[in-house]
Design an enzyme around this catalytic site. Structure first.
Site, mmCIF file in Angstrom:
data_model
loop_
_atom_site.group_PDB
_atom_site.id
_atom_site.type_symbol
_atom_site.label_atom_id
_atom_site.label_comp_id
_atom_site.label_asym_id
_atom_site.label_seq_id
_atom_site.Cartn_x
_atom_site.Cartn_y
_atom_site.Cartn_z
ATOM 1 C CG HIS A 1 49.409 48.551 -55.293
ATOM 2 N ND1 HIS A 1 50.202 48.673 -53.992
ATOM 3 C CD2 HIS A 1 50.294 47.818 -56.119
ATOM 4 C CE1 HIS A 1 51.226 48.253 -54.066
ATOM 5 N NE2 HIS A 1 51.537 47.765 -55.244
ATOM 6 N NE ARG B 1 55.401 48.787 -51.857
ATOM 7 C CZ ARG B 1 55.382 48.016 -53.065
ATOM 8 N NH1 ARG B 1 54.824 48.823 -54.004
ATOM 9 N NH2 ARG B 1 55.761 46.914 -53.068
#
Ligand code: NDP
Length: 309
Positions: A272, A224
């Site tokens: 992502h 993350r």
């Protein structure tokens, strides 16, 4: 009893269709087009807007369609009688392995460097590395990290891994806890971060930690954005301690237009996409969880709200 799909920046239609196929008797609606909020007891989430679950007075299960649940527990107030579950799926682990393999081999064979040289019409051969000479360290030996560690080891990489508790994966040197993190980082040429975002792991990729990697090491962050101290990465790249980084996750997504990562020659940005939930296989988990919930059986892949993953 009904299911609501609550997605932000993701098309809900394929999920709606898949759920209706697997649970033909169940009402499946897409937020905000909900006829009866009180009837919804199960929600399927992707980056839900803040406090949206408060609108569902009889909600019992919050199912993430991704492996991480940080975007749910950081934006919602989960009540005591509500359970949060996440996605665990062989395809997620395998797709992550394939993405990481591409990234690692690209680094070994200088592919990013040659792309930059090509843009300037520079013909300049550089020494390349081989799999057997490369030390990989994986932060997070969970469902995905353990799978990736095993696959990389089988290919001939020397692999270390780090987690809260020690793991036993053939050929992988496993380190546990804060006290053994330095031993995991030392001697590393490629650091792969697949940790979940929690209070304990926030800013874990900082100067102090990254300095412990080998000179010229490469960072891959698929965990993350909250794990990375961005200024520390930039200064370690500028001073040459790190040779480059591939970043798939960011504090702000999409990455803001004026962010320095976009144009940094040593940083590769991917949007992502390291591993995306496969609806075909993942819908089976969601359908099973809905049926388990109805029949009072334990849910698959329920997370610990105390641990945060
Ligand atoms: P798991 O929950 O299975 O694994 C998490 C791992 O992290 C475990 O090994 C755990 O240790 C370890 N860990 C957690 N906190 C700490 C800590 N404080 N110190 C050391 N180790 C810690 O998760 P998954 O493998 O399924 O997924 C991991 C993350 O990958 C997700 O949360 C998500 O953020 C990211 N992800 C990113 C994707 C992308 O496309 N970029 C796609 C999928 C996932 P222990 O086992 O001992 O508990």
């Amino acid at each position: 009893m009904s299911i609501a799909i609550i997605f932000t920046n993701k098309n809900p239609e394929p999920w709606e269709a898949a759920l209706k196929t697997h649970l033909p008797e169940t009402v499946v609606e897409v937020y905000p087009s909900i006829k009866d909020y009180a009837a919804v007891d199960f929600v399927l989430c992707w980056k839900p807007e803040p406090n949206v679950i408060d609108k569902f007075p009889n909600l019992k299960v919050i199912q993430s369609i991704g492996a991480g649940i940080d975007r749910i527990i950081n934006t919602q107030t989960i009540k005591e009688d509500q359970k949060v579950t996440r996605m665990v799926d062989e395809n997620l682990s395998n797709d992550m392995f394939e993405f990481l393999l591409a990234a690692v081999l690209g680094q070994l064979k200088n592919i990013n460097l040659y792309q930059q040289q090509q843009a300037q019409k520079i013909w300049l051969p550089t020494n390349y590395n081989s799999i057997k000479d490369f030390n990989v360290c994986i932060l997070g030996l969970g469902t995905i990290g353990s799978f990736v560690a095993g696959k990389f080891t089988a290919l001939g990489f020397k692999v270390k891994g780090w987690s809260v508790t020690r793991k036993h994966i053939l050929g992988v040197e496993s380190f546990e806890g804060e006290q053994e993190m330095s031993a995991a980082l030392n001697g590393t040429d490629i650091l792969i971060n697949i940790l979940p975002a929690t209070i304990q792991t926030e800013n874990i990729l900082n100067k102090n930690r990254l300095k412990q990697l080998n000179q010229g090491a490469f960072l891959i962050n698929v965990g993350r954005g909250e794990h990375l101290v961005e200024e520390d990465l930039l200064s370690l790249l500028d001073e040459g301690h790190l040779s480059g980084a591939l970043l798939d996750v960011f504090k702000a997504e999409p990455l803001p237009m004026n962010h320095p990562f976009w144009v940094h020659p040593k940083i590769q940005v991917t949007p992502h996409v390291a591993s995306i939930t496969n609806i075909k296989s993942a819908v089976l988990t969601v359908a099973t969880n809905y049926q388990n919930h109805l029949s009072g059986k334990p849910l698959k892949f329920e997370v610990s709200l105390k641990k945060g993953y």
